[in-house]
Every structure is written in structure tokens, then in C-alpha cells.
Design a protein around this motif. Structure first.
Motif, PDB file in Angstrom:
ATOM      1  N   THR A   1       0.830  -1.205   0.000  1.00  0.00           N
ATOM      2  CA  THR A   1       0.000   0.000   0.000  1.00  0.00           C
ATOM      3  C   THR A   1       0.863   1.253   0.000  1.00  0.00           C
ATOM      4  O   THR A   1       0.599   2.214  -0.749  1.00  0.00           O
ATOM      5  N   ASP A   2       1.889   1.259   0.824  1.00  0.00           N
ATOM      6  CA  ASP A   2       2.790   2.419   0.884  1.00  0.00           C
ATOM      7  C   ASP A   2       3.461   2.661  -0.455  1.00  0.00           C
ATOM      8  O   ASP A   2       3.578   3.817  -0.915  1.00  0.00           O
ATOM      9  N   ARG A   3       3.898   1.604  -1.101  1.00  0.00           N
ATOM     10  CA  ARG A   3       4.614   1.765  -2.370  1.00  0.00           C
ATOM     11  C   ARG A   3       3.679   2.148  -3.511  1.00  0.00           C
ATOM     12  O   ARG A   3       4.052   2.922  -4.403  1.00  0.00           O
ATOM     13  N   VAL A   4       2.478   1.615  -3.507  1.00  0.00           N
ATOM     14  CA  VAL A   4       1.503   2.010  -4.523  1.00  0.00           C
ATOM     15  C   VAL A   4       1.146   3.485  -4.360  1.00  0.00           C
ATOM     16  O   VAL A   4       1.049   4.230  -5.348  1.00  0.00           O
ATOM     17  N   ALA A   5       0.977   3.940  -3.116  1.00  0.00           N
ATOM     18  CA  ALA A   5       0.653   5.343  -2.875  1.00  0.00           C
ATOM     19  C   ALA A   5       1.773   6.254  -3.354  1.00  0.00           C
ATOM     20  O   ALA A   5       1.523   7.287  -3.989  1.00  0.00           O
ATOM     21  N   ALA A   6       3.016   5.881  -3.059  1.00  0.00           N
ATOM     22  CA  ALA A   6       4.152   6.699  -3.495  1.00  0.00           C
ATOM     23  C   ALA A   6       4.251   6.727  -5.014  1.00  0.00           C
ATOM     24  O   ALA A   6       4.510   7.782  -5.618  1.00  0.00           O
ATOM     25  N   ALA A   7       4.018   5.578  -5.661  1.00  0.00           N
ATOM     26  CA  ALA A   7       4.068   5.530  -7.123  1.00  0.00           C
ATOM     27  C   ALA A   7       2.947   6.373  -7.725  1.00  0.00           C
ATOM     28  O   ALA A   7       3.150   7.073  -8.730  1.00  0.00           O
ATOM     29  N   SER A   8       1.774   6.329  -7.111  1.00  0.00           N
ATOM     30  CA  SER A   8       0.635   7.112  -7.614  1.00  0.00           C
ATOM     31  C   SER A   8       0.921   8.612  -7.539  1.00  0.00           C
ATOM     32  O   SER A   8       0.563   9.371  -8.462  1.00  0.00           O
ATOM     33  N   GLU A   9       1.549   9.050  -6.463  1.00  0.00           N
ATOM     34  CA  GLU A   9       1.915  10.458  -6.340  1.00  0.00           C
ATOM     35  C   GLU A   9       2.899  10.869  -7.430  1.00  0.00           C
ATOM     36  O   GLU A   9       2.776  11.948  -8.020  1.00  0.00           O
ATOM     37  N   ARG A  10       3.871  10.023  -7.700  1.00  0.00           N
ATOM     38  CA  ARG A  10       4.852  10.329  -8.748  1.00  0.00           C
ATOM     39  C   ARG A  10       4.193  10.384 -10.119  1.00  0.00           C
ATOM     40  O   ARG A  10       4.493  11.251 -10.943  1.00  0.00           O
ATOM     41  N   LEU A  11       3.269   9.459 -10.378  1.00  0.00           N
ATOM     42  CA  LEU A  11       2.558   9.461 -11.652  1.00  0.00           C
ATOM     43  C   LEU A  11       1.705  10.712 -11.806  1.00  0.00           C
ATOM     44  O   LEU A  11       1.652  11.325 -12.882  1.00  0.00           O
ATOM     45  N   ALA A  12       1.047  11.108 -10.714  1.00  0.00           N
ATOM     46  CA  ALA A  12       0.220  12.314 -10.753  1.00  0.00           C
ATOM     47  C   ALA A  12       1.042  13.559 -11.025  1.00  0.00           C
ATOM     48  O   ALA A  12       0.538  14.540 -11.595  1.00  0.00           O
ATOM     49  N   ALA A  13       2.309  13.510 -10.636  1.00  0.00           N
ATOM     50  CA  ALA A  13       3.208  14.649 -10.878  1.00  0.00           C
ATOM     51  C   ALA A  13       3.830  14.612 -12.275  1.00  0.00           C
ATOM     52  O   ALA A  13       4.658  15.458 -12.608  1.00  0.00           O
ATOM     53  N   GLY A  14       3.427  13.619 -13.072  1.00  0.00           N
ATOM     54  CA  GLY A  14       3.911  13.542 -14.448  1.00  0.00           C
ATOM     55  C   GLY A  14       5.171  12.726 -14.646  1.00  0.00           C
ATOM     56  O   GLY A  14       5.751  12.731 -15.736  1.00  0.00           O
TER      57      GLY A  14
END
Length: 351
Positions: free
Chosen positions: A100-113
Motif C-alpha cells: 500500500t505504501d509503495r503504490v501510494a508513493a508511485a501514484s503520487e509520482r505518476l500524478a506529478a507527471g
């Protein structure tokens, strides 16, 4: 399924058996089809590579996957306790938290482009952290363990040339040296419950302890990273789908003790056999093998991959590939090396 129960592949140098019924029969007959070649180097090692390995006393005596002898049962029983159904079930919260922690961090990076590698960002570390927890091991250099694992898989199941073999041998020697240091430390204490203490307490030699540790610490986490990576790439709806169609361990090896027939095909004594475990219409469970050498971590791999798919479901539906991923493509291991993705609608290829 294949129409032929066995065929000789001159390029590989193996008798290939990929009919699921015949694969099962072979694995259930370890007296005829021994596991002696299970962890031998697919590409014979050069003199220079062998010298590097011998310099640290590198040895892989029969212990688990390559053991058809009397000691197999006791070693397997000792290791199996670390992977009991109760213990595996108990690590689901840890597994879910890590993912969950890693998916959340990856999602934030994706949202930032950003372009994100889902293998590195999500799949790589959790299986290692979980198996180390189960084995009672701390102070393990995680980045080094991941590098050692990939290098060792290539050394023993790949086709490296002599220069590459030498690089890989230095990595394997470093890993083996670390295993020896942990074994020595375990001999200096008593009553420990971690993997090395248990193996020492079983009366194994240093070489046997290191051999168990060598492949257990690779197979216990790197193959699951690869299974999760494959599931992500295929946008799998279930773990069973991936295991049946494209397991990260699609083949395994055996060698005949004497002349034997596989179906109506006669194999000579000493014939190296390559078993197809996945992708030939067989059941998902065949991917973990059957019989006395069935994978001890089957339940753990299933749990971790299921949880990974659950945690990453929304993310996977909202990303697309930047490239067709390069593959780990070894004799018995296959998975994406990386999965570079961006948020949906920013490139043309979909995951």
C-alpha cells in the motif's frame, strides 16, 4: 498441450517435456528423474569464474531443490516450518502495508507527471522484506540482496559469455561470503530461531547451511517479485491466471537415472530433462511443482501476488506503458526487467 510427450531440443541441450500430465508424472518419480541438475549452471562456468567462486569456498551440496538423498526430508521439514500456513497468513497485514505504501508513493509520482518503473517502485522490495521477516533475519543489505539474486539467476540459468560470467561470479562470491559470515555468527550463539541458527542446530555443515541460504534467499523473494511484475504486465485478474499461463518460473530441470520412457518416447540414462511448468494448458498449481520438491513458498507467493494485485488495481487501470518491457529471459526464469509507465493518455501504448 504438446502432442509429443518428450522431444530433444538440440539448441537447449535438454529433453523437453511440457505435457502437464507427463510433467506431473516425472516430478512424482524422483527415483527415476533425479533433481541433481536442478541448480547446475546451464552454461558451463569458465576457469576464471570457477577460480573466483573457489576463492570463497563456494559450494552447493545437495540440500533442498537438488537433493534426492536421505538428508532432504529433515532439511525440508526444518525450512518448511518458516512457511507454515499460519505463519504465511499472519504476514498478510505486513505485506499489505508494504505494498500500500509503495503504490501510494508511485501514484503520487505518476500524478506529478513522472515516468515510474512499477518493478522497482512496487514489486521489488516487499517480497524480500516479508521473507526476511519470516526467516527471522535482520540487518540484511536489501539492495545488495536484490542485485545478488538477479546476478546469481543469470549465472546459473543464463547464457553469459566469459566476461559476463566473471562479473557474475564476483557477485555470487560476495553473496556467498555474506552467507558464510551469517553462518559463523549463528555458530557463536545458541537457541536462535532465525534461519541460520535453525540450520546450524540441525547439524548441517557450513557448506550445507550456505547452500540452503543461497537459493532460499533468492527463490523466497526474487521469483515473487518477478511473479508480481508479470501479473502487473499482463493486467491479470487473478494469481491463478498468471501461474497457469506465464509463471515467473516456467521450467525446471531433472536428469534420468536410467533409460526410461516418457509416454512412447525413450530417454537414455543421464538425459537432462527440462519440464514445462506453465503455459501448456496445465493447472496453476503445477507452476510450483509437485511431490517432495514442491516449492515451500507457494502459499507465500500466492498471497503476496494477490495482495499486490488488490493494492495496485486502481493504479494499473490508470497507467500505460512507455515501452514494451525488456525481459529477464533465462532458462527457468522469465519476467519483465522493468515496467515503465506514465499516467493514462500521455502516450500511445497501453499496459
Amino acid at each position: 498441450m504438446t502432442g509429443c510427450p518428450a522431444r530433444y531440443d538440440a539448441d537447449l541441450g535438454y529433453w523437453v517435456v511440457d505435457d502437464p500430465a507427463q510433467v506431473r508424472a516425472v516430478m512424482l518419480d524422483p527415483a527415476t528423474f533425479r533433481p541433481d541438475n536442478a541448480v547446475l549452471a546451464h552454461t558451463p562456468l569458465s576457469v576464471k569464474a570457477l577460480r573466483v567462486l573457489s576463492g570463497v569456498g563456494f559450494a552447493l551440496p545437495p540440500t533442498l531443490a537438488n537433493n534426492a538423498g536421505a538428508s532432504h526430508r529433515a532439511i525440508r521439514a526444518a525450512v518448511a516450518r518458516f512457511f507454515s500456513p499460519a505463519r504465511v497468513s499472519a504476514v498478510e497485514p505486513l505485506t499489505r502495508s508494504l505494498l500500500t505504501d509503495r503504490v501510494a508513493a508511485a501514484s503520487e509520482r505518476l500524478a506529478a507527471g513522472e515516468v515510474v518503473d512499477l518493478v522497482e517502485a512496487i514489486a521489488a522490495e516487499p517480497p524480500a522484506l516479508v521473507v526476511l521477516h519470516l526467516l527471522g533475519l535482520s540487518d540484511v543489505p536489501l539492495a545488495e540482496l536484490k542485485a545478488w539474486s538477479l546476478d546469481s539467476l543469470e549465472l546459473f540459468w543464463g547464457c553469459p559469455d566469459e566476461d559476463r560470467q566473471l562479473e557474475l561470479a564476483h557477485s555470487a562470491a560476495e553473496f556467498y561470503g555474506w552467507l558464510r559470515s551469517r553462518t559463523t555468527a549463528a555458530r557463536g550463539r545458541s537457541g536462535g530461531a532465525d534461519l541460520f541458527s535453525v540450520l546450524v542446530g540441525l547439524g548441517l555443515t557450513d557448506e550445507e547451511v550456505c547452500a540452503v541460504g543461497y537459493f532460499l534467499l533468492i527463490a523466497g523473494q526474487e521469483t515473487t517479485t518477478q511473479l508480481i511484475s508479470t501479473a502487473f504486465h499482463r493486467r491479470a485478474t487473478s494469481v491463478e491466471e498468471v501461474l497457469a499461463e506465464a509463471s515467473s518460473v516456467p521450467t525446471w530441470r531433472r536428469v534420468t537415472v536410467s533409460a526410461v520412457a516418457v509416454g512412447d518416447v525413450d530417454l537414455p540414462a543421464g538425459a537432462p530433462v527440462l519440464l514445462g511448468l506453465s503455459g501448456h494448458g496445465g493447472p496453476a498449481d503445477l507452476a510450483f511443482g509437485v511431490g517432495i520438491h514442491r516449492c515451500l513458498g507457494a502459499g507465500l507467493a500466492r498471497l503476496e501476488t494477490r495482495v499486490a494485485l488488490e493494492c495496485a488495481s486502481d493504479l494499473l487501470s490508470a497507467v500505460q506503458l512507455v515501452e514494451e518491457p525488456p525481459m529477464i529471459d533465462l532458462l527457468s526464469f522469465r519476467a519483465p526487467k522493468r515496467l515503465l509507465v506514465t499516467a493514462l493518455l500521455t502516450c500511445t501504448d497501453t499496459l
